[in-house]
Design an enzyme around this catalytic site. Structure first.
Site, mmCIF file in Angstrom:
data_model
loop_
_atom_site.group_PDB
_atom_site.id
_atom_site.type_symbol
_atom_site.label_atom_id
_atom_site.label_comp_id
_atom_site.label_asym_id
_atom_site.label_seq_id
_atom_site.Cartn_x
_atom_site.Cartn_y
_atom_site.Cartn_z
ATOM 1 N N GLY A 52 0.769 -1.245 0.000
ATOM 2 C CA GLY A 52 0.000 0.000 0.000
ATOM 3 C C GLY A 52 0.795 1.288 0.000
ATOM 4 O O GLY A 52 0.373 2.279 -0.594
ATOM 5 N N GLU A 104 3.783 4.370 6.110
ATOM 6 C CA GLU A 104 2.598 3.527 5.951
ATOM 7 C C GLU A 104 1.496 4.317 5.250
ATOM 8 O O GLU A 104 1.412 5.537 5.391
ATOM 9 C CB GLU A 104 2.155 3.037 7.356
ATOM 10 C CG GLU A 104 0.874 2.240 7.417
ATOM 11 C CD GLU A 104 0.871 0.933 6.644
ATOM 12 O OE1 GLU A 104 1.195 0.951 5.444
ATOM 13 O OE2 GLU A 104 0.490 -0.102 7.233
ATOM 14 N N ASP A 105 0.648 3.606 4.535
ATOM 15 C CA ASP A 105 -0.461 4.279 3.848
ATOM 16 C C ASP A 105 -1.564 4.662 4.827
ATOM 17 O O ASP A 105 -2.043 5.783 4.850
ATOM 18 C CB ASP A 105 -1.018 3.402 2.706
ATOM 19 C CG ASP A 105 -1.306 1.962 3.132
ATOM 20 O OD1 ASP A 105 -1.198 1.638 4.329
ATOM 21 O OD2 ASP A 105 -1.635 1.147 2.249
ATOM 22 N N ASP A 163 -4.973 1.599 10.951
ATOM 23 C CA ASP A 163 -6.355 1.302 11.315
ATOM 24 C C ASP A 163 -6.363 0.764 12.757
ATOM 25 O O ASP A 163 -6.309 1.526 13.716
ATOM 26 C CB ASP A 163 -6.875 0.284 10.286
ATOM 27 C CG ASP A 163 -8.351 -0.032 10.426
ATOM 28 O OD1 ASP A 163 -9.066 0.725 11.081
ATOM 29 O OD2 ASP A 163 -8.787 -1.050 9.854
ATOM 30 N N LYS A 205 -6.833 6.226 10.873
ATOM 31 C CA LYS A 205 -8.209 5.978 11.336
ATOM 32 C C LYS A 205 -8.129 5.845 12.851
ATOM 33 O O LYS A 205 -8.237 4.751 13.406
ATOM 34 C CB LYS A 205 -8.730 4.667 10.744
ATOM 35 C CG LYS A 205 -9.164 4.727 9.311
ATOM 36 C CD LYS A 205 -10.037 3.506 9.002
ATOM 37 C CE LYS A 205 -9.751 2.973 7.626
ATOM 38 N NZ LYS A 205 -10.384 1.661 7.392
ATOM 39 N N PHE A 219 -13.993 2.646 4.590
ATOM 40 C CA PHE A 219 -12.907 1.963 3.884
ATOM 41 C C PHE A 219 -12.475 2.814 2.706
ATOM 42 O O PHE A 219 -13.279 3.202 1.870
ATOM 43 C CB PHE A 219 -13.361 0.576 3.419
ATOM 44 C CG PHE A 219 -12.201 -0.294 3.075
ATOM 45 C CD1 PHE A 219 -11.474 -0.944 4.067
ATOM 46 C CD2 PHE A 219 -11.795 -0.432 1.749
ATOM 47 C CE1 PHE A 219 -10.369 -1.717 3.751
ATOM 48 C CE2 PHE A 219 -10.696 -1.211 1.429
ATOM 49 C CZ PHE A 219 -9.989 -1.859 2.433
ATOM 50 N N ASP A 252 -5.865 -0.404 -1.545
ATOM 51 C CA ASP A 252 -6.652 -1.305 -2.395
ATOM 52 C C ASP A 252 -7.854 -1.871 -1.671
ATOM 53 O O ASP A 252 -7.924 -1.891 -0.436
ATOM 54 C CB ASP A 252 -5.790 -2.475 -2.852
ATOM 55 C CG ASP A 252 -5.590 -3.494 -1.724
ATOM 56 O OD1 ASP A 252 -5.136 -3.090 -0.631
ATOM 57 O OD2 ASP A 252 -5.910 -4.682 -1.930
ATOM 58 N N ARG A 279 -5.611 0.578 -6.548
ATOM 59 C CA ARG A 279 -4.341 1.124 -6.046
ATOM 60 C C ARG A 279 -3.798 2.269 -6.898
ATOM 61 O O ARG A 279 -3.130 3.160 -6.390
ATOM 62 C CB ARG A 279 -3.258 0.037 -6.037
ATOM 63 C CG ARG A 279 -3.340 -0.937 -4.892
ATOM 64 C CD ARG A 279 -2.016 -1.682 -4.773
ATOM 65 N NE ARG A 279 -2.173 -2.982 -4.158
ATOM 66 C CZ ARG A 279 -2.255 -3.192 -2.846
ATOM 67 N NH1 ARG A 279 -2.193 -2.183 -2.007
ATOM 68 N NH2 ARG A 279 -2.394 -4.410 -2.373
HETATM 69 P P1 IMP Z 1 -4.113 -2.245 10.826
HETATM 70 O O1 IMP Z 1 -3.140 -3.356 11.078
HETATM 71 O O2 IMP Z 1 -5.508 -2.599 11.253
HETATM 72 O O3 IMP Z 1 -3.656 -0.914 11.374
HETATM 73 O O4 IMP Z 1 -4.280 -2.119 9.282
HETATM 74 C C1 IMP Z 1 -3.352 -1.570 8.504
HETATM 75 C C2 IMP Z 1 -3.369 -2.170 7.125
HETATM 76 O O5 IMP Z 1 -4.677 -2.581 6.700
HETATM 77 C C3 IMP Z 1 -2.906 -1.128 6.179
HETATM 78 O O6 IMP Z 1 -1.548 -1.311 5.911
HETATM 79 C C4 IMP Z 1 -3.746 -1.371 4.958
HETATM 80 O O7 IMP Z 1 -3.056 -2.243 4.098
HETATM 81 C C5 IMP Z 1 -4.981 -2.060 5.434
HETATM 82 N N1 IMP Z 1 -6.089 -1.103 5.555
HETATM 83 C C6 IMP Z 1 -6.632 -0.621 6.684
HETATM 84 N N2 IMP Z 1 -7.635 0.226 6.422
HETATM 85 C C7 IMP Z 1 -7.715 0.299 5.078
HETATM 86 C C8 IMP Z 1 -8.564 1.054 4.182
HETATM 87 O O8 IMP Z 1 -9.444 1.829 4.559
HETATM 88 N N3 IMP Z 1 -8.323 0.855 2.867
HETATM 89 C C9 IMP Z 1 -7.361 0.028 2.391
HETATM 90 N N4 IMP Z 1 -6.554 -0.674 3.191
HETATM 91 C C10 IMP Z 1 -6.730 -0.551 4.529
HETATM 92 MG MG MG Z 2 -0.701 -1.375 4.076
#
Ligand code: IMP
Ligand code: MG
Length: 173
Positions: free
Chosen positions: A42, A97-98, A101, A129, A150, A157, A163
């Site tokens: 991402g 990081e993109d 979450d 987020k 999302f 993606d 993407r």
């Molecule tokens: P986390 O581990 O829950 O913080 O999630 C992080 C990863 O989940 C990111 O690196 C993204 O690849 C993916 N992700 C989380 N939210 C989104 C979203 O809204 N769109 C796309 N990818 C997401």
């Molecule tokens: Mg990611």
């Protein structure tokens, strides 16, 4: 029915946010040469634009983390499928990081990096987020905060789609 895509950030808004982040990072790391570590897949678009706005030298590496679960939320079962290649011992590391979450991905990566003994580690994310956080992690540089939903585009993606879009959209099923 195709999903509805609601614009969240335009090209110009993304560019402006990246300029602001890059200015802060360049000031904070003045006279340093950090290693930027992008999280694949991402973050590849964001990292490419961010490093070109920095006024300090930077080395670049990537990790690839995969989380297996549903399409729209992290399962917490994270695997590293591509490791770092540069020697980061004694170096300042900037994780790029993109989107953050739950925070589980970043928490996993910070644990992974620790034994390599970097001098410091900071996290830069284009999107935060914040309300969805499940684990406490430091986010030093945040481009934009969203509450929920999302997002796709600009590296983000859904099932490997969207993407390559230059803007960021909220995907509404
Ligand atoms: P986390 O581990 O829950 O913080 O999630 C992080 C990863 O989940 C990111 O690196 C993204 O690849 C993916 N992700 C989380 N939210 C989104 C979203 O809204 N769109 C796309 N990818 C997401
Ligand atoms: Mg990611």
């Amino acid at each position: 029915m195709p999903p509805t895509m609601v614009p969240v950030l335009s090209r110009a808004e993304i560019a402006q946010k990246i300029k602001t982040l890059a200015r802060r990072i360049s000031q904070d790391y003045a006279d340093e040469e950090p290693v930027a570590i992008g999280i694949l897949k991402g973050a590849f678009v964001f990292l490419a634009d961010l490093v070109r706005e920095l006024t300090i030298p930077v080395e670049i590496d990537f990790v690839r983390l995969a989380s297996y679960g549903s399409d729209t939320s992290s399962s917490g079962h994270i695997q590293i499928t591509k490791e770092i290649e540069l020697d980061i011992s004694g170096r300042h590391v900037l994780v790029v990081e993109d989107i953050v979450d739950s925070g589980l991905t970043i928490a996993y990566l910070l644990d992974y990096l620790k034994p390599f003994r970097p001098k410091s580690v900071r996290v830069c994310t284009l999107i935060d987020k914040a309300e969805r956080r499940e684990v406490k992690i430091p986010t030093h540089y945040v481009g934009h905060v969203v509450e929920r939903g999302f997002l796709v585009g600009y590296g983000l993606d859904f099932d490997e789609k969207y993407r390559a879009l230059p803007e960021i959209y909220h995907l509404e099923p």
